[in-house]
Enzyme design. Structure first.
Site, short mmCIF file in Angstrom:
data_model
loop_
_atom_site.label_atom_id
_atom_site.label_comp_id
_atom_site.label_asym_id
_atom_site.label_seq_id
_atom_site.Cartn_x
_atom_site.Cartn_y
_atom_site.Cartn_z
N HIS A 12 -3.91 1.07 11.82
CA HIS A 12 -3.71 -0.20 12.54
C HIS A 12 -5.08 -0.79 12.87
O HIS A 12 -5.87 -0.14 13.58
CB HIS A 12 -2.94 0.10 13.83
N ASN A 36 -10.33 -2.81 2.51
CA ASN A 36 -9.98 -2.89 1.08
C ASN A 36 -11.24 -2.71 0.25
O ASN A 36 -12.35 -2.75 0.78
CB ASN A 36 -9.38 -4.26 0.76
N HIS A 51 0.83 -1.22 0.00
CA HIS A 51 0.00 0.00 0.00
C HIS A 51 0.86 1.27 0.00
O HIS A 51 0.48 2.29 0.58
CB HIS A 51 -0.94 0.04 1.21
FE1 HDD Z 1 -2.58 -4.74 5.50
C1 HDD Z 1 -1.14 -1.72 5.11
C2 HDD Z 1 -5.56 -3.49 4.38
C3 HDD Z 1 -3.91 -7.93 5.46
C4 HDD Z 1 0.18 -5.90 6.97
N1 HDD Z 1 -3.23 -2.97 4.86
C5 HDD Z 1 -2.48 -1.83 4.77
C6 HDD Z 1 -3.27 -0.75 4.29
C7 HDD Z 1 -4.53 -1.25 4.07
C8 HDD Z 1 -4.49 -2.64 4.45
C9 HDD Z 1 -5.74 -0.49 3.57
C10 HDD Z 1 -2.79 0.65 4.01
C11 HDD Z 1 -3.06 1.58 5.15
C12 HDD Z 1 -2.60 2.98 4.78
O1 HDD Z 1 -3.23 3.58 3.91
O2 HDD Z 1 -1.60 3.41 5.36
N2 HDD Z 1 -4.36 -5.56 4.96
C13 HDD Z 1 -5.48 -4.85 4.61
C14 HDD Z 1 -6.59 -5.76 4.53
C15 HDD Z 1 -6.11 -7.01 4.82
C16 HDD Z 1 -4.72 -6.88 5.09
C17 HDD Z 1 -8.02 -5.35 4.22
C18 HDD Z 1 -6.84 -8.33 4.89
C19 HDD Z 1 -8.06 -8.45 5.20
N3 HDD Z 1 -1.97 -6.58 6.07
C20 HDD Z 1 -2.68 -7.77 6.02
C21 HDD Z 1 -1.93 -8.81 6.68
C22 HDD Z 1 -0.77 -8.24 7.13
C23 HDD Z 1 -0.81 -6.84 6.73
C24 HDD Z 1 -2.40 -10.25 6.82
C25 HDD Z 1 0.37 -8.85 7.88
C26 HDD Z 1 0.35 -9.93 8.56
N4 HDD Z 1 -0.77 -3.98 5.88
C27 HDD Z 1 0.21 -4.63 6.54
C28 HDD Z 1 1.43 -3.77 6.82
C29 HDD Z 1 0.95 -2.38 6.27
C30 HDD Z 1 -0.41 -2.69 5.69
C31 HDD Z 1 2.70 -4.29 6.28
C32 HDD Z 1 1.89 -1.65 5.32
C33 HDD Z 1 1.93 -0.23 5.79
C34 HDD Z 1 1.19 -0.21 7.05
O3 HDD Z 1 0.75 -1.46 7.34
O4 HDD Z 1 1.02 0.76 7.76
O5 HDD Z 1 1.70 -3.75 8.16
#
Ligand code: HDD
Length: 713
Positions: free
Chosen positions: A336, A145, A72
């Site tokens: 978060h 999402n 993202h």
């Molecule tokens: Fe995630 C970012 C949505 C599964 C780990 N995620 C991130 C963002 C969105 C989502 C909208 C961007 C937020 C922003 O605009 O800063 N993610 C989802 C959805 C998931 C999902 C709807 C499943 C239902 N994500 C998911 C899993 C993991 C992560 C299973 C890790 C185990 N996601 C992250 C992250 C991010 C992230 C790596 C990258 C930047 C952040 O968190 O702040 O931690």
């Protein structure tokens, strides 16, 4: 409960700085006398180390970048408010959902998933839809999402999924694209991803605008009321403008012509006062119904069909203010799923449970300190008092000698809040289980809802899915991966697999009872993941189709029409369509062979918004050529034909009146047309009273997909 009338009250907590009418200073506040020359020994001599002004400026510059988000990374955001339209105190004690008309400031960030920060907005990808609510009880983040399911069921597979979709590690290619071997290798071995694959191969993954996407919380969450009773809840965002996508060919061209297409669209809509708006809806499932369905509520690869549990609208968000500074706000915002407030709680969805660890951890790496909550965009409007201290870049000056609890020296302060005083307490769920590394058998249906999604699509939408799969798998170089995918697709829909296979020049393998053919990797053989197909309670759901989507409305608000002009254009015709579009809150842009003024038939002047060089058909929703004395110039201009051809190919409305109609009827695509479809609005009349309305009515259908060669006819 205090109300925020608008976001201004929140702005007070943000440190803003504006250099207008101010002296230029160093970071230490010293006024700078010369910012253009470094300090040197003589005017042609070496620079001096003592130049603290130069060193400070360059050092700050050298450290300007922070790590981009792992996923993202590419996103855009805006401020706004959430307003309760239908309070639900009986379901949740969350303070921001209690009273009708109650407002809470929000910041929303939309994003693609796979690409880097500088990648194109129009990649085929899921979109992030993250909303931060600055509630009076603390921060609540709904990190959603635009697709209601996910690729995987367990967070332990998330790094693998992301490694597979990101550019391949040996050559860092391709950028922001899933059409490559490592992604499909992984997917072909993960049958649980098949439902999500159907969604990302559909036009949901190439939205027309962030403003025209639905949003979904994906996991099942809990609401908890004042009596500590809980219900399960699924969150939905429903866009006021309906749910719309672009054509894949168009998406690829937009990526070249304007990779900031979605970012610009969001920014412009807000600047123009067309404030993006969504309703927040919830599907409520009573606690007692936890095991009622043919899928598991904890499985993030499943939806709850709206036919089974309807969506209840509880409020709306309106985004009405662009950020002042992209980095400070959109880049530094830290979401978060674990930021919740009393009245909302988690379930044991293993994907959600993993996310609850991942997001704080990633903020530590990206923003560099456990004090990321002090960055203005992340600050809670609810007061913060605790014994957390120090750390990189601490902003708060905590007074007093006590930083522990319990204490007597500080009078026991800060003190714990009872539940009745708003203290958070987790829902008292009973857990009695063995410690295992296993997945519940109730998670094993990998094809049932993929089928439901596919069956819910119109023939045009099915055709798009086939073409998307042909494109993606066509870019895969390893034959075995393609064949494995065809095997999995055949378990969703035999005809789908056969049509994809035809495009690949391959044959669908028979469904053998070998794990590899089911997509299960050899190491998993004998594991507990044997995929199944479970018959669904509903055969088809309109909410899953973009064309049949109940959110869709005929509004053309904020849509753009290219008005193709040259010297001699009819001023009356241009004004007429512009006026009619404006009435609908839509926009007409003048495209001409050159910038500056166009001389009209009545000797007046109209300013060109774009030239053929700076505009492109793919950046507009419709094309109109007004009549005038410019016929020859336009008819001979290849750029005009390209405009029309692309608009036709991408199923958009094309209109012309008077002699300009002949330009359209002389276009090459007319030969392909079996009959004049309703998206081609032509009249030989130069003062047709109904023309503008007919054009707008056609535009309100958005796309005429039936124009395309359809693989399902
Ligand atoms: Fe995630 C970012 C949505 C599964 C780990 N995620 C991130 C963002 C969105 C989502 C909208 C961007 C937020 C922003 O605009 O800063 N993610 C989802 C959805 C998931 C999902 C709807 C499943 C239902 N994500 C998911 C899993 C993991 C992560 C299973 C890790 C185990 N996601 C992250 C992250 C991010 C992230 C790596 C990258 C930047 C952040 O968190 O702040 O931690």
């Amino acid at each position: 409960m205090k109300n925020f009338q608008d976001e201004k009250q929140r702005d007070l907590s943000i440190n803003k700085s504006d250099g207008t009418n101010k002296f230029l200073t160093t970071d230490q506040g010293v006024r700078i006398n010369d910012d253009n020359n470094s300090l040197k020994a003589g005017e042609r001599g070496p620079s001096l180390l003592e130049d603290f002004i130069l060193r400070e400026k360059i050092t700050h510059f050298d450290h300007e970048r922070i790590p981009e988000r792992i996923v993202h990374a590419r996103g855009s955001g805006a401020h706004g408010f959430f307003e309760v339209t239908n309070p639900i105190p009986e379901l949740t004690k969350a303070g921001f959902l209690q009273e009708k008309g109650q407002k809470t400031p929000v910041f929303a960030r939309f994003s693609t998933v796979a690409g880097s920060r500088g990648s194109t907005d129009l990649a085929r990808d899921a979109r992030g839809f993250a909303v931060k609510f600055y509630t009076q009880e603390g921060i609540y983040d709904l990190v959603a999402n635009n697709i209601p399911v996910f690729f995987i069921q367990d967070a332990s597979k998330f790094p693998d999924l992301v490694h597979a979709v990101k550019p391949e590690p040996h050559n860092e290619m391709p950028q922001a694209a899933s059409a490559h071997d490592t992604f499909w290798d992984f997917i072909s071995l993960m049958p649980e991803s098949m439902h999500m694959i159907m969604w990302v191969m559909s036009d949901r993954a190439i939205p027309r605008s962030y403003r025209m996407m639905e949003g979904f919380g994906v996991h099942t969450f809990r609401f908890v009321n004042a009596e500590e009773q809980s219900v399960f809840v699924k969150f939905h965002w429903k866009p006021k403008l309906g749910t719309h996508g672009v054509a894949w060919d168009e998406a690829q061209k937009i990526s070249g012509k304007n990779p900031d297409f979605h970012r610009e669209d969001l920014w412009e809509a807000i600047e123009m006062g067309n404030f993006p708006e969504w309703e927040l809806g919830v599907q409520i499932i009573p606690d007692k119904d936890e095991h009622k369905y043919d899928f598991d509520l904890l499985d993030p690869t499943k939806i709850v069909p709206e036919e089974i549990v309807p969506v209840t609208i509880v409020g709306r968000i309106v985004l009405n203010k662009n950020p002042d500074n992209f980095f400070a706000e959109t880049e530094q915002i830290a979401f978060h799923p674990g930021h919740i407030v009393p009245g909302i709680d988690f379930t044991n969805d293993p994907l959600l449970q993993g996310r609850l660890f991942s997001y704080t951890d990633t903020q530590l790496s990206r923003l560099g300190s456990p004090n990321f909550h002090e960055i203005p965009i992340n600050r809670s409007v609810a007061p913060i008092h605790n014994n957390q201290r120090d750390g990189h870049m601490r902003q708060e000056i905590n007074t007093g000698r006590v930083s522990y609890h319990p204490n007597s020296l500080g009078g026991g302060c800060p003190y714990q809040a009872k539940i009745a005083e708003g203290g958070f307490s987790s829902f008292n769920e009973r857990i009695d289980a063995h410690k295992v590394r296993e997945r519940s058998e109730s998670f094993n249906d990998h094809f049932g809802q993929a089928k439901l999604f596919f069956n819910s699509q119109t023939d045009e939408e099915k055709s798009h899915i086939v073409k998307a799969l042909r494109f993606e798998l066509g870019k895969v170089e390893t034959t075995a991966i393609r064949v494995r995918m065809l095997g999995l697709l055949s378990q969703v829909d035999r005809q789908l697999a056969e049509k994809v296979a035809l495009g690949l020049g391959a044959t669908v393998p028979p469904i053998l009872e070998t794990p590899i053919n089911k997509g299960v990797s050899p190491e998993n053989e004998g594991g507990n993941q044997e995929p199944q197909t479970v018959e669904q309670a509903v055969e088809s759901s309109d909410a899953l189709s973009m064309v049949k989507n109940p959110t869709n409305s005929p509004t053309i608000a904020s849509r753009k029409t290219a008005i193709i002009c040259a010297d001699g254009v009819s001023e009356a015709a241009v004004m007429n369509i512009k006026k009619a579009l404006k009435k609908e809150d839509a926009k007409g842009c003048i495209i001409a062979p050159h910038l500056g003024s166009i001389v009209t038939d009545s000797g007046g002047a109209i300013a060109a918004d774009f030239s053929f060089l700076t505009a492109s058909s793919v950046l507009f929703d419709a094309v109109y050529i007004p009549h005038g004395t410019m016929l020859n110039e336009l008819a001979e201009n290849p750029e005009v034909m390209e405009f029309l051809n692309d608009a036709y190919k991408h199923c958009k409305v094309i209109g012309a009146d008077g002699d300009a109609s002949s330009i359209v009827s002389g276009a090459p695509f007319v030969a392909e047309m079996t009959n004049y479809d309703s998206g081609i609005v032509l009249t030989s009349d130069i003062a047709s009273p109904g023309f503008a309305q007919e054009f707008i009515t056609a535009m309100s259908q958005h796309r005429f997909w039936q124009r395309e060669p359809n693989l399902y006819n």
